[in-house]
Design an enzyme around this catalytic site. Structure first.
Site, short mmCIF file in Angstrom:
data_model
loop_
_atom_site.label_atom_id
_atom_site.label_comp_id
_atom_site.label_asym_id
_atom_site.label_seq_id
_atom_site.Cartn_x
_atom_site.Cartn_y
_atom_site.Cartn_z
N GLN A 135 0.85 -1.21 0.00
CA GLN A 135 0.00 0.00 0.00
C GLN A 135 0.88 1.25 0.00
O GLN A 135 1.61 1.49 0.97
CB GLN A 135 -0.87 -0.03 1.27
CG GLN A 135 -1.75 1.19 1.46
CD GLN A 135 -2.45 1.19 2.83
OE1 GLN A 135 -1.98 0.53 3.76
NE2 GLN A 135 -3.54 1.90 2.95
N GLY A 136 0.77 2.06 -1.04
CA GLY A 136 1.58 3.28 -1.13
C GLY A 136 0.73 4.52 -0.92
O GLY A 136 0.40 5.22 -1.88
N GLU B 159 -9.70 -1.06 6.04
CA GLU B 159 -8.39 -1.29 6.69
C GLU B 159 -8.55 -1.24 8.20
O GLU B 159 -8.00 -2.06 8.92
CB GLU B 159 -7.37 -0.23 6.24
CG GLU B 159 -6.03 -0.39 6.96
CD GLU B 159 -4.97 0.63 6.54
OE1 GLU B 159 -5.31 1.61 5.87
OE2 GLU B 159 -3.80 0.43 6.92
N SER C 145 -3.92 7.02 13.14
CA SER C 145 -3.59 7.04 14.58
C SER C 145 -4.85 7.12 15.45
O SER C 145 -5.93 7.49 14.97
CB SER C 145 -2.69 8.24 14.88
OG SER C 145 -3.45 9.42 14.81
N GLU D 63 -5.60 9.23 17.72
CA GLU D 63 -6.14 10.60 17.80
C GLU D 63 -7.07 10.88 16.62
O GLU D 63 -8.13 11.49 16.78
CB GLU D 63 -4.99 11.63 17.84
CG GLU D 63 -4.18 11.65 19.12
CD GLU D 63 -3.18 10.50 19.23
OE1 GLU D 63 -2.95 9.81 18.21
OE2 GLU D 63 -2.63 10.29 20.32
C1 LIG Z 1 4.51 0.02 11.39
C2 LIG Z 1 3.81 0.90 10.42
C3 LIG Z 1 3.34 0.39 9.21
C4 LIG Z 1 2.71 1.22 8.28
N1 LIG Z 1 2.34 0.71 7.05
C5 LIG Z 1 1.89 1.55 6.09
C6 LIG Z 1 1.66 1.05 4.76
O1 LIG Z 1 1.85 -0.14 4.45
N2 LIG Z 1 1.26 1.95 3.82
C7 LIG Z 1 1.03 3.26 4.10
O2 LIG Z 1 0.63 4.00 3.21
N3 LIG Z 1 1.25 3.76 5.35
C8 LIG Z 1 1.66 2.92 6.33
N4 LIG Z 1 1.93 3.41 7.61
C9 LIG Z 1 1.78 4.84 7.87
C10 LIG Z 1 0.65 5.22 8.79
O3 LIG Z 1 -0.60 5.15 8.14
C11 LIG Z 1 0.96 6.62 9.35
O4 LIG Z 1 2.09 6.49 10.18
C12 LIG Z 1 -0.19 7.22 10.12
O5 LIG Z 1 -1.26 7.53 9.29
C13 LIG Z 1 0.26 8.48 10.90
O6 LIG Z 1 0.89 9.39 10.06
P1 LIG Z 1 2.35 10.00 10.42
O7 LIG Z 1 3.24 8.86 10.82
O8 LIG Z 1 2.76 10.87 9.31
O9 LIG Z 1 2.11 10.85 11.73
P2 LIG Z 1 1.52 12.35 11.80
O10 LIG Z 1 0.33 12.46 10.91
O11 LIG Z 1 2.63 13.31 11.57
O12 LIG Z 1 1.03 12.42 13.31
C14 LIG Z 1 1.95 12.65 14.39
C15 LIG Z 1 1.13 12.71 15.68
O13 LIG Z 1 0.20 13.83 15.61
C16 LIG Z 1 -1.13 13.38 15.83
N5 LIG Z 1 -2.05 14.13 14.97
C17 LIG Z 1 -1.89 14.39 13.64
N6 LIG Z 1 -2.96 15.08 13.18
C18 LIG Z 1 -3.81 15.24 14.22
C19 LIG Z 1 -5.10 15.86 14.37
N7 LIG Z 1 -5.71 16.43 13.33
N8 LIG Z 1 -5.68 15.82 15.60
C20 LIG Z 1 -5.07 15.21 16.66
N9 LIG Z 1 -3.85 14.61 16.57
C21 LIG Z 1 -3.22 14.64 15.38
C22 LIG Z 1 -1.12 11.90 15.44
O14 LIG Z 1 -2.15 11.19 16.11
C23 LIG Z 1 0.27 11.47 15.91
O15 LIG Z 1 0.25 11.18 17.29
C24 LIG Z 1 2.51 2.59 8.58
C25 LIG Z 1 2.96 3.10 9.81
C26 LIG Z 1 3.61 2.28 10.70
C27 LIG Z 1 4.10 2.87 12.01
#
Ligand SMILES: Cc1cc2nc3c(=O)[nH]c(=O)nc-3n(C[C@H](O)[C@H](O)[C@H](O)COP(=O)(O)OP(=O)(O)OC[C@H]3O[C@@H](n4cnc5c(N)ncnc54)[C@H](O)[C@@H]3O)c2cc1C
Length: 387
Positions: free
Chosen positions: A126-127, A245, A372, A374
């Site tokens: 998934q990208g 998902e 996440s 949140e």
């Molecule tokens: C082990 C793992 C596997 C993954 N696999 C995939 C995959 O196969 N394909 C893919 O596309 N993605 C994948 N992901 C990505 C995953 O979907 C993202 O990590 C997730 O959506 C959070 O985005 P971010 O890491 O950019 O954090 P951010 O969006 O930067 O968030 C950082 C923090 O801020 C909080 N936050 C952000 N916005 C808000 C808001 N509006 N209100 C309150 N709190 C907020 C978040 O809850 C978090 O605590 C994976 C992630 C992990 C850790």
């Protein structure tokens, strides 16, 4: 809701049990019962065994190779398979892009891509996420520009789970940077991971393992026939997919099986007589039962091709919290044996992988991937509570 099994469901359960007893390889079941983590190869072996039986995608319509099972039959299978120690099949093809192509793809795409998804001949990743686009996914900046009958794709995807094994990636890309809302300028493309310009770079996570990757797309040529549905409608398909998902990430069947295993380990160590430990375990089991009922309620609402809506966010939130509590209680149970590495210069792992420090560290990611906690709370607040 009546959770007792009908005579037909009981007969189905017996059929499932007999099949699993006869076909789940012992080494795969042992991995679970020793609280290890199944390897990618073990997962794919089980995938192929289920495919031979016609059970690899029980939730797909029969005309596309599914099994046509009822919601209760799917639940029974999931619970029985997980309790026996079977691996959870990866969701990317079977639960994500497969259903998207069934609903929004064209005949050519269904004929080309669905059969190898079912057989396991082609593996998908998934990208979606990018370094600057996770929770705020609509801000993604990977560009796809027209060039004759192709798109040229340039950008970076990140956190791509099992991307190192993938033959194909379904990716969200920006096709209209001028759209009045960022969500409107996004499309979904099917990208061959062997195309020139695709580079997969491992990310080693906090548990010391290689689950996820960066994927660099440098002028990658993608035929226009690999566009899913309509151009600039990718956000609609992504929303459909993300609700599904969240349901899979909630992982109800596996969490139930893990609590059963935790209980057996606790009994073997005499910890069920410890009132503090026993109370935590009972709390966990009670919350797990409530989640199971909610899960069944939601699956019934879903029906074939239905929309899980905001309830999927609730399920994801609670399901992943429960999975983290399992890891925490397991650490408590294992005590010093939860340590990740042998002392000195040895790199052999100590104790059970899933129930040791490795499993606990990786469990931190449960409340991040798939959206996440949140973000799920925001969705529940807006769409269920109307705040
Ligand atoms: C082990 C793992 C596997 C993954 N696999 C995939 C995959 O196969 N394909 C893919 O596309 N993605 C994948 N992901 C990505 C995953 O979907 C993202 O990590 C997730 O959506 C959070 O985005 P971010 O890491 O950019 O954090 P951010 O969006 O930067 O968030 C950082 C923090 O801020 C909080 N936050 C952000 N916005 C808000 C808001 N509006 N209100 C309150 N709190 C907020 C978040 O809850 C978090 O605590 C994976 C992630 C992990 C850790």
């Amino acid at each position: 809701m009546d959770l007792s099994l009908s005579p037909a469901d009981l007969a189905f359960r017996d059929q499932v049990r007999a099949f699993i007893a006869a076909n789940l390889p012992a080494d795969i079941a042992d991995t679970f019962h020793q609280a290890g983590r199944h390897s990618f190869d073990q997962m794919m072996r089980w995938h192929r065994i289920l495919y031979q039986k016609g059970w690899v995608a029980p939730h797909w319509p029969v005309e596309h190779g599914g099994a046509g099972w009822s919601v209760m039959q799917q639940h029974i299978f999931d619970s029985e398979a997980m309790a026996a120690g079977a691996p959870r099949l990866r969701p990317f093809a079977l639960r994500m892009i497969g259903p998207i192509l069934i609903h929004f793809g064209n005949d050519w795409q269904r004929e080309r891509f669905l059969p190898p998804m079912l057989s396991g001949a082609e593996y998908w990743c998934q990208g979606f996420s990018e370094p600057g686009a996770g929770s705020d996914l609509a801000s993604l900046s990977t560009r796809a520009e027209h060039d004759g009958d192709d798109y040229i794709v340039t950008g970076q995807k990140t956190w791509t789970t099992t991307g190192q094994h993938a033959d194909w990636m379904f990716a969200l890309v920006r096709t209209d940077p001028q759209a009045d809302r960022p969500q409107k300028g996004i499309s979904m493309l099917l990208i061959d991971m062997k195309s020139p310009g695709v580079t997969v770079r491992p990310i080693v996570t906090i548990d010391g393992d290689h689950h996820v990757n960066d994927v660099f797309l440098d002028g990658v040529r993608v035929p226009a026939s690999h566009l899913v549905g309509q151009e600039n409608k990718g956000w609609d398909y992504a929303k459909f997919l993300l609700a599904h998902e969240r349901v899979t990430v909630a992982n109800v069947g596996q969490a139930k099986a893990e609590i059963g295993l935790l209980k057996r380990l606790a009994q073997a160590r005499g910890r069920l007589d410890d009132p503090v430990f026993a109370t935590s375990l009972i709390d966990l089991e009670t919350d797990m039962s409530a989640l199971e009922v909610t899960n069944l309620r939601m699956l019934s609402q879903l029906g074939p091709g239905g929309d899980a809506g905001a309830l999927s966010s609730f399920l994801k939130l609670r399901g992943t919290e429960i999975q983290q509590r399992i890891s925490e209680l397991a650490m408590d149970l294992m005590g010093p044996e939860a340590a990740p590495w042998q002392g000195g210069n040895g790199d052999a792992r100590l104790g059970p992988e899933r129930y040791g420090t490795h499993g606990w560290l990786f469990s931190r990611a449960f409340t991040v991937f798939g959206g996440s906690s949140e973000i799920q709370k925001n969705i529940v607040a807006k769409q269920i509570l109307g705040l």
